[in-house]
Design an enzyme around this catalytic site. Structure first.
Site, PDB file in Angstrom:
ATOM      1  CD  GLN A 185      -3.057  -0.831   0.062  1.00 40.60           C
ATOM      2  OE1 GLN A 185      -3.148   0.244  -0.553  1.00 40.60           O
ATOM      3  NE2 GLN A 185      -3.830  -1.857  -0.235  1.00 40.60           N
ATOM      4  CB  CYS A 243      -9.851 -11.544   3.932  1.00 40.75           C
ATOM      5  SG  CYS A 243      -9.614 -11.445   5.690  1.00 40.75           S
TER       6      CYS A 243
HETATM    7  C1  LIG Z   1      -3.368  -6.247  -1.585  1.00 37.64           C
HETATM    8  C2  LIG Z   1      -2.345  -6.446  -0.529  1.00 37.64           C
HETATM    9  C3  LIG Z   1      -1.527  -7.585  -0.512  1.00 37.64           C
HETATM   10  C4  LIG Z   1      -1.697  -8.719  -1.492  1.00 37.64           C
HETATM   11  O1  LIG Z   1      -1.301  -8.382  -2.799  1.00 37.64           O
HETATM   12  P1  LIG Z   1      -1.814  -9.326  -3.998  1.00 37.64           P
HETATM   13  O2  LIG Z   1      -1.054  -8.833  -5.190  1.00 37.64           O
HETATM   14  O3  LIG Z   1      -3.267  -9.119  -4.119  1.00 37.64           O
HETATM   15  O4  LIG Z   1      -1.434 -10.718  -3.634  1.00 37.64           O
HETATM   16  C5  LIG Z   1      -0.583  -7.686   0.468  1.00 37.64           C
HETATM   17  N1  LIG Z   1      -0.428  -6.730   1.387  1.00 37.64           N
HETATM   18  C6  LIG Z   1      -1.174  -5.614   1.415  1.00 37.64           C
HETATM   19  C7  LIG Z   1      -0.934  -4.577   2.449  1.00 37.64           C
HETATM   20  C8  LIG Z   1      -2.165  -5.432   0.456  1.00 37.64           C
HETATM   21  O5  LIG Z   1      -2.935  -4.343   0.487  1.00 37.64           O
END
Ligand SMILES: *Cc1c(COP(=O)(O)O)cnc(C)c1O
Length: 402
Positions: free
Chosen positions: A181, A327
């Site tokens: 993020q 989730c």
């Molecule tokens: C979305 C997200 C992930 C997972 O990334 P993907 O590419 O969807 O596997 C991991 N950590 C954070 C903080 C996220 O927001």
């Protein structure tokens, strides 16, 4: 559903930038070569991939040979933690936080339950911040890795990663950060930091889904997760997703060019949204520290109502937002992040995350500020929990498995 879509769920995924789409399209059609091939048809694709790697390195302030392309943020997180454990088999302790993304948290719980590792899950205060003294006290000679996210996906709260990494190194412990993020929203210069590994994901950054990257500091002991061909200098086997990697490179260029301006613009819109809603709706509150936070994220709780009900009514107006993390939505459990912050459950259940992007407009923000307050008012009329009555007791259900 109305035709207009006001997309305020950019921490879940982002739109592929038009500039990124333009750059990647030829690699689906005429430029389909394999970069590992001996012929120049494949080699030309390999050269484009090298430029993408350099663009990403420029965004992170590292060397291009420190970047490993992966399939997603989750793979990067899993690879980093498993590599640290495999490279230091004598060490059996992991330090992380209670508010990590499931890509880290569920892996740590798995390692704890099935592999016998000891895991410290650091708590956070009411504003979502870590206690650095508690963190430092948790480190031992048995600690193999610290994995702490840079910015929280639900609240946007930013952890002081430069300081955390410095403390980890002072104790000789490897440091990984899930920066999925943060990349593209926070200034990162890895050359000045003690961070050893960093995860990012394309689809949170206006590149497509299904591509990510892991930064691994030069000379750091590393053990690959996927074993097979010699791709990525033997650090991640599997034919490279050339199209998506080239897209990620362009997304990195776009982020670097526009980050400063967009952060200012997006922060102003976010503040307008946040202040507008908090002023218009009684018994509402902001979740997360007001300042130490991503410029695009506002997590707001509306007491006595269910987040899912709010989302449904917003959806009918063409407004896309999120309650808790993706989730936990679908279950009625409040998010693990808000629980860790001790948000009272009458508030936690009614929490909505708005996450903006460079494509968010002021008209869209005005539309939400106008339409959300009456939705809350109407839902409160039918809420089993009424304003003015004593708050019900939190039934304290078991924590979500993620
Ligand atoms: C979305 C997200 C992930 C997972 O990334 P993907 O590419 O969807 O596997 C991991 N950590 C954070 C903080 C996220 O927001």
């Amino acid at each position: 559903m109305s035709e207009k879509v006001v997309y305020l769920d950019n921490n879940a995924t982002t739109r592929v930038a038009p500039e990124v789409l333009d750059v990647m399209l030829p690699f689906f059609s005429e430029r389909y070569g394999n970069p590992s091939s001996m012929h120049s048809f494949g080699g030309a694709v390999g050269r484009e991939m090298r430029e993408a790697r350099q663009a990403l390195a420029d965004l992170l302030g590292c060397e291009s040979d420190e970047i490993i392309f992966t399939s997603c943020g989750t793979e990067s997180d899993n690879t980093a933690i498993r590599s640290a454990l495999a490279a230091q088999p004598e060490k059996r302790h992991i330090v992380t936080t209670r508010v990590e993304h499931p890509a880290v948290l569920s892996l740590c719980k798995f390692l704890e339950r099935s592999q016998g590792y000891r895991v410290t899950y650091l708590g956070v205060d009411a504003e979502g911040r870590l206690d650095l003294k508690e963190f430092e006290d948790s480190l031992t000679s048995d600690t193999a890795i610290v994995s702490i996210m840079w910015a929280n996906n639900e609240t946007g709260v930013i952890f002081p990663i430069p300081e955390i990494a410095r403390i980890a190194h002072k104790h000789g412990v490897m440091m990984h950060t899930d920066a999925v993020q943060a990349v593209g929203k926070v200034d990162i210069n890895l050359r000045e930091l003690d961070v050893d590994m960093l995860s990012l994901s394309g689809h949170k950054l206006h590149a497509p889904k299904g591509v990510g990257a892991l930064y691994v500091r030069r000379k750091l002991p590393y053990r690959p997760y996927l074993i097979g061909g010699h791709q990525e200098h033997g650090r991640r086997a599997g034919t490279e997703a050339t199209t998506s990697i080239i897209a990620l490179g362009e997304a990195a260029r776009q982020a670097r060019a526009h980050m400063a301006d967009e952060n200012t613009r997006v922060r102003a819109l976010r503040d307008k949204l946040e202040n507008g809603l908090l002023a218009a709706v009684p018994d509402s509150r902001l979740n997360g520290h007001k300042i130490e936070r991503l410029p695009n994220t506002a997590n707001i709780s509306f007491k006595y109502v269910e987040g899912e009900a709010i989302l449904l009514l917003l959806d009918q107006l063409g407004i896309a937002a999120s309650s808790g993390s993706a989730c936990t939505s679908g279950s009625l459990e409040p998010s693990h992040v808000l629980r860790a912050m001790g948000v009272p459950f009458t508030y936690a259940h009614g929490s909505i995350r708005f996450s903006l992007s460079r494509y968010t407009t002021e008209a869209e923000i005005d539309y939400v500020v106008e339409n959300l307050p009456p939705i809350i008012e109407n839902l409160r009329k039918i809420s089993p929990y009424k304003r003015g009555e004593a708050d019900p007791v939190d039934p304290r259900k078991p924590a979500c498995s993620c």
